[in-house]
Scaffold this motif. Sequence first.
Motif, PDB file in Angstrom:
ATOM      1  N   ASP A   1       0.805  -1.229   0.000  1.00  0.00           N
ATOM      2  CA  ASP A   1       0.000   0.000   0.000  1.00  0.00           C
ATOM      3  C   ASP A   1       0.837   1.278   0.000  1.00  0.00           C
ATOM      4  OD1 ASP A   1       1.054  -0.374   2.484  1.00  0.00           O
ATOM      5  OD2 ASP A   1      -0.816  -0.093   3.594  1.00  0.00           O
ATOM      6  N   PHE A   2       2.073   1.225  -0.542  1.00  0.00           N
ATOM      7  CA  PHE A   2       2.881   2.446  -0.567  1.00  0.00           C
ATOM      8  C   PHE A   2       2.252   3.490  -1.490  1.00  0.00           C
ATOM      9  CE2 PHE A   2       5.981   5.135  -2.704  1.00  0.00           C
ATOM     10  CZ  PHE A   2       6.609   5.719  -1.621  1.00  0.00           C
ATOM     11  N   THR A   3       2.156   4.707  -1.007  1.00  0.00           N
ATOM     12  CA  THR A   3       1.718   5.844  -1.820  1.00  0.00           C
ATOM     13  C   THR A   3       2.499   7.072  -1.390  1.00  0.00           C
ATOM     14  OG1 THR A   3      -0.063   6.369  -0.256  1.00  0.00           O
ATOM     15  CG2 THR A   3      -0.650   4.994  -2.153  1.00  0.00           C
ATOM     16  N   ILE A   4       2.638   8.015  -2.309  1.00  0.00           N
ATOM     17  CA  ILE A   4       3.222   9.309  -1.967  1.00  0.00           C
ATOM     18  C   ILE A   4       2.157  10.106  -1.206  1.00  0.00           C
ATOM     19  CG2 ILE A   4       4.262  11.441  -2.838  1.00  0.00           C
ATOM     20  CD1 ILE A   4       5.975   9.021  -3.441  1.00  0.00           C
ATOM     21  N   PRO A   5       2.455  10.627  -0.007  1.00  0.00           N
ATOM     22  CA  PRO A   5       1.459  11.430   0.712  1.00  0.00           C
ATOM     23  C   PRO A   5       0.949  12.585  -0.140  1.00  0.00           C
ATOM     24  CG  PRO A   5       3.349  10.955   2.116  1.00  0.00           C
ATOM     25  CD  PRO A   5       3.713  10.490   0.746  1.00  0.00           C
ATOM     26  N   GLU A   6      -0.322  12.883   0.001  1.00  0.00           N
ATOM     27  CA  GLU A   6      -0.959  13.895  -0.843  1.00  0.00           C
ATOM     28  C   GLU A   6      -0.233  15.232  -0.792  1.00  0.00           C
ATOM     29  OE1 GLU A   6      -5.374  15.940  -1.423  1.00  0.00           O
ATOM     30  OE2 GLU A   6      -5.136  14.143  -0.187  1.00  0.00           O
TER      31      GLU A   6
ATOM     32  N   ILE B   1      11.085   7.022  -6.093  1.00  0.00           N
ATOM     33  CA  ILE B   1      10.246   7.823  -5.194  1.00  0.00           C
ATOM     34  C   ILE B   1      10.368   9.309  -5.525  1.00  0.00           C
ATOM     35  CG2 ILE B   1       9.909   8.533  -2.791  1.00  0.00           C
ATOM     36  CD1 ILE B   1      10.718   5.684  -1.965  1.00  0.00           C
ATOM     37  N   PHE B   2      11.599   9.774  -5.722  1.00  0.00           N
ATOM     38  CA  PHE B   2      11.799  11.176  -6.080  1.00  0.00           C
ATOM     39  C   PHE B   2      11.026  11.545  -7.356  1.00  0.00           C
ATOM     40  CE2 PHE B   2      15.909  11.485  -3.552  1.00  0.00           C
ATOM     41  CZ  PHE B   2      15.425  12.455  -2.687  1.00  0.00           C
TER      42      PHE B   2
ATOM     43  N   LEU C   1      10.876   8.115   2.674  1.00  0.00           N
ATOM     44  CA  LEU C   1      11.604   9.231   2.076  1.00  0.00           C
ATOM     45  C   LEU C   1      10.738  10.486   1.882  1.00  0.00           C
ATOM     46  CD1 LEU C   1      14.274  10.277   0.936  1.00  0.00           C
ATOM     47  CD2 LEU C   1      13.680   9.230  -1.256  1.00  0.00           C
ATOM     48  N   PRO C   2       9.506  10.390   1.356  1.00  0.00           N
ATOM     49  CA  PRO C   2       8.707  11.619   1.197  1.00  0.00           C
ATOM     50  C   PRO C   2       8.487  12.363   2.512  1.00  0.00           C
ATOM     51  CG  PRO C   2       7.723   9.815  -0.041  1.00  0.00           C
ATOM     52  CD  PRO C   2       8.793   9.211   0.805  1.00  0.00           C
ATOM     53  N   GLN C   3       8.172  11.630   3.580  1.00  0.00           N
ATOM     54  CA  GLN C   3       7.961  12.274   4.876  1.00  0.00           C
ATOM     55  C   GLN C   3       9.247  12.905   5.403  1.00  0.00           C
ATOM     56  OE1 GLN C   3       6.939   9.245   3.971  1.00  0.00           O
ATOM     57  NE2 GLN C   3       4.984   8.686   4.912  1.00  0.00           N
ATOM     58  N   LEU C   4      10.378  12.231   5.188  1.00  0.00           N
ATOM     59  CA  LEU C   4      11.650  12.747   5.684  1.00  0.00           C
ATOM     60  C   LEU C   4      12.067  14.003   4.929  1.00  0.00           C
ATOM     61  CD1 LEU C   4      13.576   9.371   6.129  1.00  0.00           C
ATOM     62  CD2 LEU C   4      12.297  10.678   7.824  1.00  0.00           C
ATOM     63  N   VAL C   5      11.833  14.009   3.612  1.00  0.00           N
ATOM     64  CA  VAL C   5      12.122  15.207   2.822  1.00  0.00           C
ATOM     65  C   VAL C   5      11.255  16.370   3.303  1.00  0.00           C
ATOM     66  CG1 VAL C   5      11.966  16.235   0.520  1.00  0.00           C
ATOM     67  CG2 VAL C   5      12.952  13.958   0.800  1.00  0.00           C
TER      68      VAL C   5
ATOM     69  N   ASN D   1       5.350  -2.474  -3.287  1.00  0.00           N
ATOM     70  CA  ASN D   1       5.020  -1.681  -4.477  1.00  0.00           C
ATOM     71  C   ASN D   1       5.777  -0.363  -4.543  1.00  0.00           C
ATOM     72  OD1 ASN D   1       3.596  -0.664  -2.273  1.00  0.00           O
ATOM     73  ND2 ASN D   1       1.974   0.192  -3.557  1.00  0.00           N
ATOM     74  N   LEU D   2       7.014  -0.370  -4.065  1.00  0.00           N
ATOM     75  CA  LEU D   2       7.833   0.838  -4.153  1.00  0.00           C
ATOM     76  C   LEU D   2       8.197   1.112  -5.614  1.00  0.00           C
ATOM     77  CD1 LEU D   2      10.224   0.237  -1.132  1.00  0.00           C
ATOM     78  CD2 LEU D   2       8.501   2.029  -1.310  1.00  0.00           C
ATOM     79  N   PRO D   3       8.156   2.374  -6.038  1.00  0.00           N
ATOM     80  CA  PRO D   3       8.545   2.698  -7.417  1.00  0.00           C
ATOM     81  C   PRO D   3      10.048   2.531  -7.586  1.00  0.00           C
ATOM     82  CG  PRO D   3       8.148   4.711  -6.180  1.00  0.00           C
ATOM     83  CD  PRO D   3       7.754   3.568  -5.276  1.00  0.00           C
TER      84      PRO D   3
END
Length: 523
Positions: A67-72, A103-104, A190-194, A217-219
């Motif tokens: 269920d990995f997703t980039i936070p909105e 992810i980036f 990574l998105p949250q840490l950035v 399901n990591l990109p």
Amino acid sequence: MNEQQRKDMSQIRQVNPEEATSDKNNLNRLKEKSSEDFMKYFETTYQPPNMRDAQRRKKKETDVHYDFTIPEDMDQSGKGKKYMIRTYGCQMNEHDTEVMAGIFEEMGYESTSDTKEADIILLNTCAIRENAENKVFGEIGHLKPLKMENPNLIIGVCGCMSQEESVVNRILKKHPFIDLIFGTHNIHRLPQLVKEAMFGKEMVIDVWSKEGDIIENLPRSRKGKIKAWVNIMYGCDKFCTYCIVPYTRGKERSRLPADIIQEVRHLAAQGYKEVTLLGQNVNAYGKDLDLEYGLGDLMDELRSIDIPRVRFTTSHPRDFDDRLIEVLSKGGNMLDHIHLPVQSGNTDVLKIMGRKYSREEYLELVKRIRKSMPDATLTTDIIVGFPNETEEQFQDTLSLVEEVGFEAAYTFIYSPRENTPAAKMKDNVSMEEKKDRLQRLNKLVNEQSAEAMKQYEGEIVHVLVEGESKNNEEVLAGYTKRNKLVNFRAPRSSIGQIVPVKITKAKTWSLDGEMVEASVEVK
């Protein structure tokens, strides 16, 4: 330290893995505080990875997430910005870099190789040898002027070095301009840490002692469309006395067979010609699963997938079983190049290294491999100058190299890693003697490699063409099934294809050849 100082210091801390907060104080106030106060706070608050806990860890079921997703709030936050990742170390680090790059790019960032263009720079680090660590700290020093010129630049250190307490301490004491430190178990965050580093403008430390779960399901942003890494497991439970990997990468965790097979099928459909299955101890695959299923069973299923070449690395002699040998001997897309690290040819040294096999057991394994695959190419890793290694014990290593007939070897002088058992051992072998042993070992390996290469002259081999030669853009380069580098002239349309090449000249570590028009029997 009073309550106000403690409040001010709280902006540099270890982020809670379960719940990261975003209400931050101003970094400038922290810079006004004395380093003594800061280090006192750090030493009482920061909880580094615990080496003892790592070694006492117990087997437990690993959770798998899909269920990995980039936070909105971070989706497309990198639009118009660029990222750069510098990678040090093994194929696992390369694989992790592909995930972070993916992810980036999902966040809207574009890749750049120019540090001056980058809005965020990550150093994905290796901890296996001291030299690798020194390179990273040298690079950190080179990046400081960029940070001074552009305070908005985010600089992060991740990977295996970040899992070491001493490394985090050194960064905090000597390189406070670093914005972000995270480890090997939480790349999916990574998105949250950035976000923490970007909007808080502060140092964020997110290093977990607890291994992460498996995120399926990591990109990924893979390099090229010819060869691909496929991670099949994480971590290592062997605890060799010289090795930091079981601490920095955690316990062994295997992916489910169906997920691996699906990924390889997808790569085949995309036209990839070769996959390499990755694991710190790849042939321990499946031992943590509640299944009667190992690497040999997985490889047998991959035989039916329409992808020309399947490799795996890195294997441990203790886990190289007869089922795996049986499957490899079937041929097809199973290759007969096997990298089998021995580390030493002396049983007593192997025992002190914690390798849990003897010289005789290793040679017996080689015998079984040769019986099923007479033409198998064997390569290895060897350490010289292990604490108190005698000349007689080193001679056992030389004789084993000759007996096995390794066609290549990665050779190293022993490098002590802090917090490993070997680092506490007394060492009476001088650096002069270590260097002499390495030179003698390399001389023997080079001779054996040159002799093996000589046998290819006049033969036709199949080469997977990867691109231009590093030394001549008019020459193409690629690898044979047995992992021999071949340089030859051919149309650029050959790149990405497997083509027949006649070998015209053998060198110590590579072959020169010329492309032929039709396929014939090859070596």
